[in-house]
Write an enzyme that holds these catalytic residues in place. Structure first.
Site, PDB file in Angstrom:
ATOM      1  N   HIS A  24      20.145 103.105   8.482  1.00  0.00           N
ATOM      2  CA  HIS A  24      19.727 101.991   8.813  1.00  0.00           C
ATOM      3  C   HIS A  24      20.988 100.844   8.634  1.00  0.00           C
ATOM      4  O   HIS A  24      21.901 101.074   8.058  1.00  0.00           O
ATOM      5  CB  HIS A  24      19.053 101.293   7.608  1.00  0.00           C
ATOM      6  CG  HIS A  24      17.832 100.419   8.040  1.00  0.00           C
ATOM      7  ND1 HIS A  24      18.073  99.083   8.361  1.00  0.00           N
ATOM      8  CD2 HIS A  24      16.505 100.699   8.145  1.00  0.00           C
ATOM      9  CE1 HIS A  24      17.055  98.493   8.735  1.00  0.00           C
ATOM     10  NE2 HIS A  24      16.166  99.357   8.816  1.00  0.00           N
ATOM     11  N   LYS A  32      18.678 100.177  15.794  1.00  0.00           N
ATOM     12  CA  LYS A  32      17.469 100.721  14.802  1.00  0.00           C
ATOM     13  C   LYS A  32      17.436 102.365  15.320  1.00  0.00           C
ATOM     14  O   LYS A  32      16.697 102.681  16.111  1.00  0.00           O
ATOM     15  CB  LYS A  32      16.163 100.172  15.069  1.00  0.00           C
ATOM     16  CG  LYS A  32      16.319  98.532  14.676  1.00  0.00           C
ATOM     17  CD  LYS A  32      15.059  97.955  14.452  1.00  0.00           C
ATOM     18  CE  LYS A  32      15.255  96.335  14.239  1.00  0.00           C
ATOM     19  NZ  LYS A  32      16.215  95.992  13.232  1.00  0.00           N
ATOM     20  N   HIS A 139      30.911 102.682  23.540  1.00  0.00           N
ATOM     21  CA  HIS A 139      31.827 101.799  23.057  1.00  0.00           C
ATOM     22  C   HIS A 139      32.972 102.058  21.985  1.00  0.00           C
ATOM     23  O   HIS A 139      33.950 101.419  21.962  1.00  0.00           O
ATOM     24  CB  HIS A 139      31.203 100.353  22.464  1.00  0.00           C
ATOM     25  CG  HIS A 139      30.463  99.575  23.224  1.00  0.00           C
ATOM     26  ND1 HIS A 139      30.774  99.189  24.523  1.00  0.00           N
ATOM     27  CD2 HIS A 139      29.178  99.383  23.344  1.00  0.00           C
ATOM     28  CE1 HIS A 139      29.758  98.800  25.089  1.00  0.00           C
ATOM     29  NE2 HIS A 139      28.886  98.687  24.159  1.00  0.00           N
ATOM     30  N   ASP A 174      23.547 101.861  31.123  1.00  0.00           N
ATOM     31  CA  ASP A 174      23.332 100.954  29.698  1.00  0.00           C
ATOM     32  C   ASP A 174      23.792  99.410  30.369  1.00  0.00           C
ATOM     33  O   ASP A 174      24.594  99.383  31.287  1.00  0.00           O
ATOM     34  CB  ASP A 174      24.286 101.230  28.826  1.00  0.00           C
ATOM     35  CG  ASP A 174      24.144 100.464  27.256  1.00  0.00           C
ATOM     36  OD1 ASP A 174      23.584 100.998  26.453  1.00  0.00           O
ATOM     37  OD2 ASP A 174      24.396  99.214  27.568  1.00  0.00           O
ATOM     38  N   HIS A 176      25.652  97.243  29.072  1.00  0.00           N
ATOM     39  CA  HIS A 176      26.742  97.168  28.664  1.00  0.00           C
ATOM     40  C   HIS A 176      27.832  97.855  29.415  1.00  0.00           C
ATOM     41  O   HIS A 176      27.569  98.866  29.684  1.00  0.00           O
ATOM     42  CB  HIS A 176      27.106  97.278  27.200  1.00  0.00           C
ATOM     43  CG  HIS A 176      26.224  96.072  26.218  1.00  0.00           C
ATOM     44  ND1 HIS A 176      25.114  96.364  25.939  1.00  0.00           N
ATOM     45  CD2 HIS A 176      26.189  94.776  26.107  1.00  0.00           C
ATOM     46  CE1 HIS A 176      24.227  95.461  25.169  1.00  0.00           C
ATOM     47  NE2 HIS A 176      25.132  94.287  25.351  1.00  0.00           N
TER      48      HIS A 176
END
Ligand code: VJV
Ligand code: CA
Ligand code: ZN
Length: 379
Positions: A24, A32, A139, A174, A176
């Site tokens: 978490h 999540k 990233h 994605d 990004h």
């Protein structure tokens, strides 16, 4: 299946370590890991495991992780403490993106372990297509966590593939920019990276303009498609298909790695595109149709129920069952209640929240630049 018009049936392996979903990032953090449990459950309740070999891989070892990352950085991650960097004011703001939650290092070993085993399965030719929905954390840098990513499983997986493959093509859908993977292979021609993403100076990570094309031996081996907000299925396919077709023709990769971040879907919490489940899935179908050894990875995706829908549908596409399975979520799925607002549909229509700012002229410009570059990389 209909996709394998000429080829033989392709052998598919699916990698998942259930431990990965129990971590978490903290209250209200958009990432999540639980979405991976919901996705895995939906895949099983559609009985797709009948069409692939399911593997529970071991976690990545420290040695495997430092094949890319700095040892000092990984020790920080293991200790659960970022080193204090004097006069770096950026740290405060960005630390919210990459919190040091309980077990963060263990979390990284689970998703990275799956990507490494997936790479080994391709290397040994045990599989033609491998899937790891928990991977795709594009990233992470050599010595820095960034954008919800701590360990770059993609870079580590590609390094494993390079042991047996001369050329690896990396494609990233994605929303990004795939900056961590691009940076890692910016100076080599053995990995070609192509990222399709939303670009805006205020949109994370703020890189991925057309001019970033690779350097020295890697010159012309990084490609960027900085798209404007609101892109639709039609516009996306209009750039994606000819580009990827030419990439395979000119670069002739031995293996393709496809990062399938689900935040490029319409109505994603962080996204600004208008892709439908079909439009997103069409990219996966298209890459599969090119008949090269293929690694499928997850990535972003911040509306939990849509992430599970997207990657379940795409698993069905990979195994050739997407037009056979029901469009109603199976009743026995314990997480079925997650899918309630859209009448338990697998592929509901998504609302278009943004006007498509990608004009035909702009898309033609992106295609034109890329095709000119690709002619320079012909072998
Ligand atoms: O835009 C940013 C950086 C900031 C500084 C940190 N604040 C929290 C947000 C603005 C400039 N970061 C992006 C990172 C996106 C990472 C995407 C990862 C992937 O999909 O490509 C691959 C897995 C960003 N956008 C939204 C947020 N951060 C965000 C972070 C939170 C948050 C709400 C939004 C962190 C904690 C909490 N809320 C509680
Ligand atoms: Ca991308
Ligand atoms: Zn993303």
């Amino acid at each position: 299946t209909k996709d394998d018009v000429i080829g033989r049936k392709r052998n598919i392996m699916y990698f998942h370590n259930e431990n990965v979903a129990a971590f978490h990032y903290g209250p209200h953090h958009p990432m999540k890991p639980f979405r991976l449990a919901v996705t895995h459950s939906l895949i099983l309740h559609y009985n797709l495991q009948h069409y692939f070999t399911m593997v529970e891989p071991p976690p990545a070892t420290y040695e495997e992780i430092i094949a890319f990352h700095d040892t000092d950085y990984i020790e920080e991650l293991m200790a659960g403490k970022w080193r204090v960097v004097p006069d770096e004011d950026a740290v405060d703001g960005t630390a919210d993106d990459v919190p040091l939650f309980d077990g963060v290092y263990d979390y990284c070993t689970y998703y990275t372990g799956s990507t490494i085993q997936a790479a080994k399965a391709l290397n040994c030719k045990w599989a033609d297509i491998v899937i790891n929905w928990s991977g795709g954390l594009h990233h992470a840098k050599k010595a820095q966590a960034s954008g919800f990513c701590y360990v770059n499983d993609i870079v580590i997986g590609i390094l494993e593939l390079l042991k047996h493959n001369q050329r690896v093509l990396y494609i990233d859908i994605d929303i990004h920019h795939g900056d961590g993977v691009q940076d890692a292979f910016y100076f080599t021609s053995r990995v070609m990276t192509a990222s399709f993403h939303h670009y805006h100076e205020k949109f994370f990570p703020g890189t991925g303009i057309v001019k970033e094309k690779g350097r020295s031996d890697g010159k012309h081996y990084s490609l960027n498609f900085p798209l404007r907000e609101g892109i639709t299925d039609e516009s996306y396919a209009y750039v994606f298909k000819p580009i990827v077709r030419s990439l395979v023709k000119f670069y002739d990769p031995n293996v393709i790695v496809l990062q399938c971040g689900a935040d490029s879907l319409g109505s994603d919490k962080l996204g600004k595109f208008n892709l439908s489940f079909n439009g997103h899935g069409e990219c996966i179908r298209f890459v599969k149709s090119l008949n090269r050894p293929l690694m499928i990875l997850g990535g972003g995706g911040y509306r939990l129920r849509n992430v599970a829908r997207c990657w379940t549908n795409e698993t069905a596409i990979i195994v050739g069952q997407d037009d056979v399975i029901s469009d109603i979520i199976p009743e026995i799925d314990p997480y079925r209640k997650c899918f309630a607002p859209e009448h338990y549909k697998l592929r509901p229509e998504l609302p278009h929240r943004f006007r498509d700012a990608n004009t035909r002229e702009f898309l033609d410009y992106l295609i034109g630049v890329a095709e000119e570059r690709m002619r320079k990389i012909e072998h």
